[in-house]
Design a protein around this motif. Structure first.
Motif, PDB file in Angstrom:
ATOM      1  N   LYS A 133       0.842  -1.187   0.000  1.00  0.00           N
ATOM      2  CA  LYS A 133       0.000   0.000   0.000  1.00  0.00           C
ATOM      3  C   LYS A 133       0.883   1.245   0.000  1.00  0.00           C
ATOM      4  CE  LYS A 133      -4.386   0.861   2.268  1.00  0.00           C
ATOM      5  NZ  LYS A 133      -4.395   2.230   2.213  1.00  0.00           N
ATOM      6  N   PRO A 134       0.625   2.171  -0.921  1.00  0.00           N
ATOM      7  CA  PRO A 134       1.431   3.396  -0.909  1.00  0.00           C
ATOM      8  C   PRO A 134       1.104   4.259   0.307  1.00  0.00           C
ATOM      9  CG  PRO A 134      -0.305   3.529  -2.576  1.00  0.00           C
ATOM     10  CD  PRO A 134      -0.356   2.137  -2.012  1.00  0.00           C
TER      11      PRO A 134
ATOM     12  N   TYR B 221       1.472   7.543   0.192  1.00  0.00           N
ATOM     13  CA  TYR B 221       1.070   8.861  -0.309  1.00  0.00           C
ATOM     14  C   TYR B 221      -0.052   8.708  -1.332  1.00  0.00           C
ATOM     15  CZ  TYR B 221       5.682  10.091   1.497  1.00  0.00           C
ATOM     16  OH  TYR B 221       6.775  10.261   2.289  1.00  0.00           O
ATOM     17  N   LYS B 222      -0.921   9.700  -1.354  1.00  0.00           N
ATOM     18  CA  LYS B 222      -2.011   9.700  -2.330  1.00  0.00           C
ATOM     19  C   LYS B 222      -1.601  10.530  -3.564  1.00  0.00           C
ATOM     20  CE  LYS B 222      -6.238   9.232  -3.901  1.00  0.00           C
ATOM     21  NZ  LYS B 222      -6.316   8.153  -4.843  1.00  0.00           N
ATOM     22  N   ARG B 223      -0.976  11.684  -3.298  1.00  0.00           N
ATOM     23  CA  ARG B 223      -0.581  12.554  -4.422  1.00  0.00           C
ATOM     24  C   ARG B 223       0.833  13.092  -4.182  1.00  0.00           C
ATOM     25  NH1 ARG B 223      -4.742  17.091  -5.872  1.00  0.00           N
ATOM     26  NH2 ARG B 223      -5.918  15.267  -6.598  1.00  0.00           N
TER      27      ARG B 223
ATOM     28  N   CYS C  87       4.131   3.208  -9.723  1.00  0.00           N
ATOM     29  CA  CYS C  87       3.506   4.052  -8.685  1.00  0.00           C
ATOM     30  C   CYS C  87       2.077   4.396  -9.086  1.00  0.00           C
ATOM     31  CB  CYS C  87       4.307   5.339  -8.473  1.00  0.00           C
ATOM     32  SG  CYS C  87       5.974   5.047  -7.901  1.00  0.00           S
TER      33      CYS C  87
ATOM     34  N   GLY D  49      -2.018   3.417  -7.555  1.00  0.00           N
ATOM     35  CA  GLY D  49      -3.069   4.391  -7.252  1.00  0.00           C
ATOM     36  C   GLY D  49      -2.553   5.745  -6.806  1.00  0.00           C
ATOM     37  N   VAL D  50      -1.254   5.955  -6.908  1.00  0.00           N
ATOM     38  CA  VAL D  50      -0.687   7.248  -6.500  1.00  0.00           C
ATOM     39  C   VAL D  50      -0.888   8.263  -7.626  1.00  0.00           C
ATOM     40  CG1 VAL D  50       1.414   8.443  -5.754  1.00  0.00           C
ATOM     41  CG2 VAL D  50       1.060   6.048  -5.149  1.00  0.00           C
ATOM     42  N   GLU D  51      -1.338   9.447  -7.273  1.00  0.00           N
ATOM     43  CA  GLU D  51      -1.498  10.513  -8.261  1.00  0.00           C
ATOM     44  C   GLU D  51      -0.168  11.253  -8.376  1.00  0.00           C
ATOM     45  OE1 GLU D  51      -6.239  11.049  -7.201  1.00  0.00           O
ATOM     46  OE2 GLU D  51      -4.848  12.671  -6.698  1.00  0.00           O
TER      47      GLU D  51
ATOM     48  N   GLU E  72      -7.551  13.086 -10.820  1.00  0.00           N
ATOM     49  CA  GLU E  72      -8.720  12.322 -10.363  1.00  0.00           C
ATOM     50  C   GLU E  72      -9.078  11.216 -11.353  1.00  0.00           C
ATOM     51  OE1 GLU E  72     -10.563  16.060  -7.820  1.00  0.00           O
ATOM     52  OE2 GLU E  72     -11.467  15.518  -9.744  1.00  0.00           O
TER      53      GLU E  72
ATOM     54  N   GLU F 259       1.295  15.811  -1.138  1.00  0.00           N
ATOM     55  CA  GLU F 259       1.709  15.570   0.248  1.00  0.00           C
ATOM     56  C   GLU F 259       3.215  15.672   0.419  1.00  0.00           C
ATOM     57  OE1 GLU F 259      -0.781  12.024  -0.504  1.00  0.00           O
ATOM     58  OE2 GLU F 259      -0.558  11.841   1.659  1.00  0.00           O
TER      59      GLU F 259
END
Ligand code: GTP
Length: 237
Positions: free
Chosen positions: A2-3, A5-7, A40, A44-46, A121, A153
């Motif tokens: 699981k990453p 960071y999201k973005r 990456c 699901g990382v943006e 998105e 982030e």
């Protein structure tokens, strides 16, 4: 896996794209970086991406040229690198959009913050070309600015050093690498990680920066998964 960071905002130095050639674009190097970016994105990382232009143009060293003009050429160099990265990513099946701070509509979208966020998105990688669009500002400053604008982030500063050291590791074999460092420590120890405009922007807005080596592009994936690579620069809080 699981990453953490999201973005993220990934800043790639132009020089690393040259690979061993030292100049221009090395296709294999670009491909291996883009494969890591794809991994990456698949997690699901943006990803917002800012690239330098030093593999084509080192504006500041051209003494006889007016600085503004030299920087304009540098911005065009970042646009070339952005297109090369976009092409390699697309060939790997990654959806990508290039947005430039200087309008060149026939070649890329103009930079529009909200549109970039919509692209994220929808799972697209967005590459921001032409730096900030202003002379006298580095691509590190562009990375800091875009990171703030898109609410990233963290900034990943992927470069050709392993992280931040207490002295120059090329000159001092006993140089010690920091795992984490605060901006205040960076200033008090007079350590230069980036130019002062970029550093001030990050410090004032409490943006975290992870500095790591891109000689192994898989470091990008490790960093996204929260493994210890390079040095984290952060605020005191
Ligand atoms: P959605 O609105 O989410 O469907 O995004 P989209 O980017 O797929 O749609 P749009 O119709 O805006 O763009 C379609 C294609 O044209 C994409 O490859 C864009 O990168 C490209 N494009 C959009 N605007 C511009 C522009 O101003 N200049 C250039 N060169 N390409 C553009």
């Amino acid at each position: 896996m699981k990453p953490v960071y999201k973005r993220i905002l990934l800043k790639i130095s132009g020089e690393v794209l040259a690979g061993e050639k030292g100049h221009g674009i090395n296709g294999d190097t670009v491909n291996s970086i883009c494969r890591a970016v794809k991994e990456c994105a698949d997690l699901g990382v943006e990803i917002g991406l800012v690239v330098g232009g030093g593999n084509f143009w080192r504006g500041r060293t051209s003494e006889h040229m007016q600085r503004t003009r030299a920087d304009h050429i540098g911005m065009l160099a970042t646009a070339m690198n952005s297109l090369a990265l976009a092409d390699a990513l697309e060939q790997l099946g990654v959806e990508v959009r290039v947005q430039t701070a200087i309008e060149m509509k026939e070649i890329a979208e103009p930079y529009i913050r909200n549109r970039a966020v919509r692209h994220f998105e929808k799972g697209r990688v967005v590459i921001f070309g032409c730096g900030t669009g202003n002379p006298f500002f580095s691509t590190d400053t562009a990375a800091a600015l875009r990171a703030l604008e898109i609410d990233a982030e963290v900034i990943f500063k992927a470069t050709n050093v392993d992280g931040v050291y207490d002295s120059d590791p090329k000159k001092n074999p006993n140089a010690k690498k920091y795992d984490t460092l605060t901006y205040m420590e960076m200033l008090s120890k007079e350590i230069t990680v980036m130019d002062s405009t970029a550093a001030t922007l990050c410090m004032d807005n409490n943006v975290q920066i992870l500095v790591f080596n891109l000689s192994d592009p898989h470091n990008i994936v490790r960093a996204v998964l929260g493994e210890t690579v390079g040095t984290i620069l952060k605020g005191d809080k």
